[in-house]
Scaffold this motif. Sequence first.
Motif, PDB file in Angstrom:
ATOM      1  N   HIS A  74     -35.919  38.003  16.883  1.00 28.18           N
ATOM      2  CA  HIS A  74     -35.670  39.440  16.770  1.00 28.18           C
ATOM      3  C   HIS A  74     -36.946  40.261  16.964  1.00 28.18           C
ATOM      4  CE1 HIS A  74     -33.788  43.145  15.327  1.00 28.18           C
ATOM      5  NE2 HIS A  74     -34.914  43.339  14.667  1.00 28.18           N
ATOM      6  N   ASN A  75     -38.022  39.856  16.315  1.00 28.01           N
ATOM      7  CA  ASN A  75     -39.245  40.659  16.371  1.00 28.01           C
ATOM      8  C   ASN A  75     -39.900  40.616  17.743  1.00 28.01           C
ATOM      9  OD1 ASN A  75     -39.095  41.623  13.728  1.00 28.01           O
ATOM     10  ND2 ASN A  75     -40.121  39.833  12.897  1.00 28.01           N
ATOM     11  N   HIS A  76     -39.787  39.501  18.449  1.00 28.40           N
ATOM     12  CA  HIS A  76     -40.325  39.460  19.809  1.00 28.40           C
ATOM     13  C   HIS A  76     -39.536  40.384  20.732  1.00 28.40           C
ATOM     14  CE1 HIS A  76     -43.691  36.725  19.998  1.00 28.40           C
ATOM     15  NE2 HIS A  76     -43.077  35.877  19.210  1.00 28.40           N
ATOM     16  N   VAL A  77     -38.224  40.419  20.559  1.00 26.27           N
ATOM     17  CA  VAL A  77     -37.398  41.338  21.355  1.00 26.27           C
ATOM     18  C   VAL A  77     -37.764  42.776  21.033  1.00 26.27           C
ATOM     19  CG1 VAL A  77     -35.044  42.185  21.722  1.00 26.27           C
ATOM     20  CG2 VAL A  77     -35.490  39.727  21.641  1.00 26.27           C
ATOM     21  N   LEU A  78     -37.922  43.086  19.746  1.00 24.76           N
ATOM     22  CA  LEU A  78     -38.255  44.446  19.325  1.00 24.76           C
ATOM     23  C   LEU A  78     -39.628  44.854  19.855  1.00 24.76           C
ATOM     24  CD1 LEU A  78     -36.696  46.492  17.551  1.00 24.76           C
ATOM     25  CD2 LEU A  78     -38.210  45.859  15.672  1.00 24.76           C
ATOM     26  N   ALA A  79     -40.587  43.938  19.812  1.00 23.90           N
ATOM     27  CA  ALA A  79     -41.933  44.245  20.303  1.00 23.90           C
ATOM     28  C   ALA A  79     -41.926  44.493  21.809  1.00 23.90           C
ATOM     29  CB  ALA A  79     -42.887  43.104  19.959  1.00 23.90           C
ATOM     30  N   ALA A  80     -41.083  43.766  22.538  1.00 16.96           N
ATOM     31  CA  ALA A  80     -40.997  43.979  23.982  1.00 16.96           C
ATOM     32  C   ALA A  80     -40.416  45.354  24.297  1.00 16.96           C
ATOM     33  CB  ALA A  80     -40.141  42.881  24.620  1.00 16.96           C
ATOM     34  N   GLY A 139     -49.229  38.291  13.967  1.00 19.16           N
ATOM     35  CA  GLY A 139     -50.524  38.489  14.605  1.00 19.16           C
ATOM     36  C   GLY A 139     -50.415  38.701  16.096  1.00 19.16           C
ATOM     37  N   ASP A 140     -49.589  37.911  16.767  1.00 16.62           N
ATOM     38  CA  ASP A 140     -49.409  38.057  18.220  1.00 16.62           C
ATOM     39  C   ASP A 140     -48.804  39.418  18.571  1.00 16.62           C
ATOM     40  OD1 ASP A 140     -50.470  35.592  18.764  1.00 16.62           O
ATOM     41  OD2 ASP A 140     -48.530  34.572  18.932  1.00 16.62           O
ATOM     42  N   ILE A 141     -47.806  39.837  17.791  1.00 17.02           N
ATOM     43  CA  ILE A 141     -47.161  41.120  18.062  1.00 17.02           C
ATOM     44  C   ILE A 141     -48.135  42.273  17.821  1.00 17.02           C
ATOM     45  CG2 ILE A 141     -45.389  42.714  17.224  1.00 17.02           C
ATOM     46  CD1 ILE A 141     -43.579  40.282  16.799  1.00 17.02           C
ATOM     47  N   ALA A 142     -48.856  42.222  16.694  1.00 17.76           N
ATOM     48  CA  ALA A 142     -49.804  43.295  16.382  1.00 17.76           C
ATOM     49  C   ALA A 142     -50.931  43.348  17.408  1.00 17.76           C
ATOM     50  CB  ALA A 142     -50.373  43.089  14.980  1.00 17.76           C
ATOM     51  N   ASP A 143     -51.447  42.179  17.805  1.00 20.54           N
ATOM     52  CA  ASP A 143     -52.520  42.138  18.784  1.00 20.54           C
ATOM     53  C   ASP A 143     -52.052  42.700  20.126  1.00 20.54           C
ATOM     54  OD1 ASP A 143     -55.273  41.073  19.581  1.00 20.54           O
ATOM     55  OD2 ASP A 143     -53.985  40.034  21.023  1.00 20.54           O
ATOM     56  N   GLY A 144     -50.835  42.314  20.541  1.00 13.34           N
ATOM     57  CA  GLY A 144     -50.303  42.825  21.799  1.00 13.34           C
ATOM     58  C   GLY A 144     -50.081  44.326  21.765  1.00 13.34           C
ATOM     59  N   ALA A 145     -49.598  44.830  20.622  1.00 10.77           N
ATOM     60  CA  ALA A 145     -49.355  46.267  20.496  1.00 10.77           C
ATOM     61  C   ALA A 145     -50.666  47.048  20.540  1.00 10.77           C
ATOM     62  CB  ALA A 145     -48.606  46.548  19.198  1.00 10.77           C
ATOM     63  N   LEU A 146     -51.695  46.543  19.888  1.00  5.57           N
ATOM     64  CA  LEU A 146     -52.994  47.227  19.902  1.00  5.57           C
ATOM     65  C   LEU A 146     -53.597  47.222  21.307  1.00  5.57           C
ATOM     66  CD1 LEU A 146     -54.518  45.899  16.557  1.00  5.57           C
ATOM     67  CD2 LEU A 146     -53.775  48.238  17.030  1.00  5.57           C
ATOM     68  N   ARG A 147     -53.501  46.085  21.986  1.00  3.68           N
ATOM     69  CA  ARG A 147     -54.051  46.009  23.344  1.00  3.68           C
ATOM     70  C   ARG A 147     -53.307  46.934  24.302  1.00  3.68           C
ATOM     71  NH1 ARG A 147     -57.629  41.918  24.152  1.00  3.68           N
ATOM     72  NH2 ARG A 147     -57.819  40.369  22.481  1.00  3.68           N
ATOM     73  N   ALA A 148     -51.999  47.082  24.084  1.00  2.00           N
ATOM     74  CA  ALA A 148     -51.224  47.981  24.940  1.00  2.00           C
ATOM     75  C   ALA A 148     -51.694  49.419  24.802  1.00  2.00           C
ATOM     76  CB  ALA A 148     -49.738  47.881  24.584  1.00  2.00           C
TER      77      ALA A 148
END
Length: 201
Positions: A74-80, A139-148
């Motif tokens: 769910h969270n990977h879908v939401l992050a995308a 961590g992966d989701i937060a890191d990806g969101a910050l980099r975006a």
Amino acid sequence: MSRGPARPTREETRQRLFAAAADVFAEYGVGATTVEQVTSAAGLTRGAFYSNFSTMEGLAAAMLDQHLARSWTHNHVLAARHPDPVDLVVALRDETTRLDDPLHVNPLLQIELMLFVARTPELRSTVGAHIQTMRALVGDIADGALRARGVETQLQPEQLGMILVALEDGLRLHRLIDPESTPASAFFDALDALQQLVGRG
């Protein structure tokens, strides 16, 4: 000649036990709940329980595993869907589509289950793996969101995940102890504050 009602599949039985256990655990506490209470609430027999789980700790560990798998997907879908960290926090705050996951709806029950399983030495590694996976996910989701957003951090995703998971779990416990000073939105309020600090940096 008509046949009787079809027997539930093994997966259907497990899901009924999970749902019943979540309700009974929430009412009586995990440690005080008996197999009979869970099977009665599920409309099943003791045999149905023991054909799936050897102990209550095994049931609790399986419930944690299912919650983890659902959260991961769910969270990977939401992050995308929400690559911007501000939008992602808003989406998480407004989340209303996971009512089928009792550990998401009742996070204090999740913590209680983790502590209950951790008291069994042979299952303690299961809780440790659960925590590590949640850290990696967050961590992966937060890191990806910050980099975006163009924000570079010196923290590794695992470190970022460890901080955020510990923050959320800690605030859940604070809310249990002192709900008046710790609102339900405390974790998301903390994320908002952290984003403001990052923005100023």
